[in-house]
Design a protein around this motif. Structure first.
Motif, mmCIF file in Angstrom:
data_model
loop_
_atom_site.group_PDB
_atom_site.id
_atom_site.type_symbol
_atom_site.label_atom_id
_atom_site.label_comp_id
_atom_site.label_asym_id
_atom_site.label_seq_id
_atom_site.Cartn_x
_atom_site.Cartn_y
_atom_site.Cartn_z
ATOM 1 N N ALA A 9 3.499 6.217 -10.497
ATOM 2 C CA ALA A 9 3.312 4.885 -9.933
ATOM 3 C C ALA A 9 4.180 4.720 -8.688
ATOM 4 O O ALA A 9 5.271 5.283 -8.590
ATOM 5 C CB ALA A 9 3.673 3.824 -10.966
ATOM 6 N N HIS A 10 3.677 3.941 -7.734
ATOM 7 C CA HIS A 10 4.330 3.823 -6.430
ATOM 8 C C HIS A 10 4.463 2.349 -6.074
ATOM 9 O O HIS A 10 3.484 1.600 -6.098
ATOM 10 C CB HIS A 10 3.497 4.553 -5.369
ATOM 11 N N ALA A 11 5.681 1.918 -5.737
ATOM 12 C CA ALA A 11 5.956 0.533 -5.343
ATOM 13 C C ALA A 11 6.400 0.491 -3.890
ATOM 14 O O ALA A 11 7.133 1.379 -3.419
ATOM 15 C CB ALA A 11 7.033 -0.079 -6.231
ATOM 16 N N LEU A 12 5.984 -0.554 -3.193
ATOM 17 C CA LEU A 12 6.444 -0.837 -1.839
ATOM 18 C C LEU A 12 7.254 -2.126 -1.894
ATOM 19 O O LEU A 12 6.737 -3.170 -2.305
ATOM 20 C CB LEU A 12 5.264 -0.998 -0.879
ATOM 21 N N PHE A 43 15.007 -4.540 -6.907
ATOM 22 C CA PHE A 43 13.680 -4.009 -7.222
ATOM 23 C C PHE A 43 13.656 -2.499 -7.031
ATOM 24 O O PHE A 43 13.112 -1.763 -7.873
ATOM 25 C CB PHE A 43 12.618 -4.651 -6.340
ATOM 26 N N VAL A 44 14.230 -2.027 -5.941
ATOM 27 C CA VAL A 44 14.268 -0.583 -5.698
ATOM 28 C C VAL A 44 15.034 0.113 -6.812
ATOM 29 O O VAL A 44 14.570 1.110 -7.382
ATOM 30 C CB VAL A 44 14.919 -0.276 -4.332
ATOM 31 N N ARG A 45 16.209 -0.407 -7.153
ATOM 32 C CA ARG A 45 17.041 0.232 -8.173
ATOM 33 C C ARG A 45 16.311 0.315 -9.511
ATOM 34 O O ARG A 45 16.295 1.369 -10.159
ATOM 35 C CB ARG A 45 18.349 -0.547 -8.343
ATOM 36 N N GLN A 46 15.686 -0.798 -9.916
ATOM 37 C CA GLN A 46 15.038 -0.814 -11.229
ATOM 38 C C GLN A 46 13.788 0.053 -11.269
ATOM 39 O O GLN A 46 13.548 0.758 -12.256
ATOM 40 C CB GLN A 46 14.726 -2.254 -11.641
ATOM 41 N N GLN A 62 7.956 6.143 -7.906
ATOM 42 C CA GLN A 62 8.116 6.452 -6.493
ATOM 43 C C GLN A 62 8.241 5.116 -5.763
ATOM 44 O O GLN A 62 7.497 4.171 -6.050
ATOM 45 C CB GLN A 62 6.908 7.229 -5.974
ATOM 46 N N VAL A 63 9.194 5.018 -4.853
ATOM 47 C CA VAL A 63 9.437 3.758 -4.160
ATOM 48 C C VAL A 63 9.508 3.987 -2.662
ATOM 49 O O VAL A 63 10.201 4.900 -2.185
ATOM 50 C CB VAL A 63 10.750 3.092 -4.635
ATOM 51 N N THR A 64 8.776 3.175 -1.933
ATOM 52 C CA THR A 64 8.927 3.070 -0.487
ATOM 53 C C THR A 64 9.513 1.696 -0.206
ATOM 54 O O THR A 64 9.059 0.694 -0.787
ATOM 55 C CB THR A 64 7.581 3.224 0.228
ATOM 56 N N ALA A 65 10.534 1.635 0.632
ATOM 57 C CA ALA A 65 11.230 0.370 0.857
ATOM 58 C C ALA A 65 11.576 0.228 2.333
ATOM 59 O O ALA A 65 11.817 1.210 3.034
ATOM 60 C CB ALA A 65 12.495 0.305 0.012
ATOM 61 N N PHE A 122 -0.366 1.978 -3.002
ATOM 62 C CA PHE A 122 0.686 1.369 -3.815
ATOM 63 C C PHE A 122 0.102 0.642 -5.015
ATOM 64 O O PHE A 122 -0.882 -0.084 -4.902
ATOM 65 C CB PHE A 122 1.509 0.393 -2.970
ATOM 66 N N ASP A 123 0.771 0.825 -6.148
ATOM 67 C CA ASP A 123 0.410 0.104 -7.363
ATOM 68 C C ASP A 123 1.005 -1.298 -7.363
ATOM 69 O O ASP A 123 0.409 -2.235 -7.897
ATOM 70 C CB ASP A 123 0.909 0.871 -8.591
ATOM 71 N N VAL A 124 2.180 -1.431 -6.767
ATOM 72 C CA VAL A 124 2.870 -2.724 -6.676
ATOM 73 C C VAL A 124 3.422 -2.880 -5.272
ATOM 74 O O VAL A 124 4.037 -1.947 -4.729
ATOM 75 C CB VAL A 124 4.020 -2.826 -7.706
ATOM 76 N N ILE A 125 3.211 -4.050 -4.684
ATOM 77 C CA ILE A 125 3.810 -4.421 -3.410
ATOM 78 C C ILE A 125 4.597 -5.708 -3.635
ATOM 79 O O ILE A 125 4.056 -6.681 -4.164
ATOM 80 C CB ILE A 125 2.755 -4.643 -2.315
ATOM 81 N N VAL A 126 5.861 -5.705 -3.245
ATOM 82 C CA VAL A 126 6.697 -6.897 -3.370
ATOM 83 C C VAL A 126 7.231 -7.261 -1.996
ATOM 84 O O VAL A 126 7.948 -6.468 -1.374
ATOM 85 C CB VAL A 126 7.870 -6.677 -4.343
ATOM 86 N N ASN A 127 6.863 -8.426 -1.512
ATOM 87 C CA ASN A 127 7.351 -8.916 -0.224
ATOM 88 C C ASN A 127 8.544 -9.837 -0.486
ATOM 89 O O ASN A 127 8.387 -10.961 -0.950
ATOM 90 C CB ASN A 127 6.248 -9.680 0.513
ATOM 91 N N VAL A 128 9.728 -9.332 -0.192
ATOM 92 C CA VAL A 128 10.965 -10.055 -0.485
ATOM 93 C C VAL A 128 11.555 -10.704 0.763
ATOM 94 O O VAL A 128 12.203 -11.748 0.680
ATOM 95 C CB VAL A 128 12.018 -9.110 -1.115
#
Length: 221
Positions: A2-5, A17-20, A27-30, A71-77
């Motif tokens: 799974a990949h999160a942005l 969010f990245v840490r967790q 997999q994380v792209t930030a 991406f499976d999850v995108i979080v706009n912070v």
């Protein structure tokens, strides 16, 4: 895998969010602005991308830097808070900075990501209960309130445009102990992000376009 942005991961909620997600093997792209923050993200195993959401030129480079990725999850912070008491008129500079960061930025960034959605993708925009008109009972920081109400409108439109492609929600993360929330806030960033991640994981098609607290309870627009 799974990949999160995570958009806006230099500190606070975005960094958590990245840490967790990394701790769970995602997999994380930030994105972040400064070199120090980018280096910290890479040290955690994330793919780090330099992005200033208030710069049209910087945002214009985002899509091609994500070429071939979904991406499976995108979080706009990413966002800013200018504190004010009462109905103090904001300066032109404060208005422009707040509205650029909290409203114009997601309007520029999110449409670029429609081709980056994995099947069953989920989008979370970090907003604030302060942007709610139905739950409003105070006027402090009214520029921030106005910007978050407008950001909620952006999310609602995105949810209509992306219906069938992603489940899109707006989140109140709680009053969180971060640089923005302050030391006297109600909850720690770990609990806030853990709660939002649980809600994100359980989102279904019928949740598209909702405004939620970090624990999953509904907030009126």
């Amino acid at each position: 895998m799974a990949h999160a942005l995570i958009i806006g991961a230099s500190r606070g909620i975005g960094a958590e969010f990245v840490r967790q997600y990394r701790a769970e093997g995602w997999q994380v792209t930030a994105t972040a602005r400064g070199d120090e923050a980018l280096a910290a993200l890479r040290a955690q195993g994330a793919t780090a991308i330099a992005l200033d959401v208030t710069s049209a030129e910087s945002v214009s480079r985002l899509a091609w830097q994500l070429e071939g990725v979904s991406f499976d999850v995108i979080v706009n912070v990413a966002g800013v808070l200018k504190r004010q008491s009462g109905l103090e008129a904001p300066s032109d500079a404060d208005f422009d900075h707040t509205m650029h960061a909290n409203v114009l930025a997601p309007m520029r960034v999110l449409p670029q990501l429609v081709d980056k959605l994995a099947p069953g993708a989920k989008l979370a925009l970090i907003s604030s209960k302060m942007g709610s008109m139905g739950a409003r009972n105070a006027t402090s920081s009214w520029l921030y309130r106005a910007s978050k109400a407008a950001a909620n409108s952006v999310l609602k439109d995105i949810s209509l445009e992306w219906a069938g492609k992603a489940v899109c929600v707006s989140f109140h993360p709680g009053w969180v102990r971060t640089d923005m929330g302050g030391a006297g806030a109600d909850i720690g960033v770990e609990d806030s992000v853990a709660g939002m991640r649980r809600v994100i994981a359980g989102l279904a098609a019928q949740d598209n376009g909702r405004f939620l607290n970090y624990d999953g309870s509904e907030i009126p627009w």
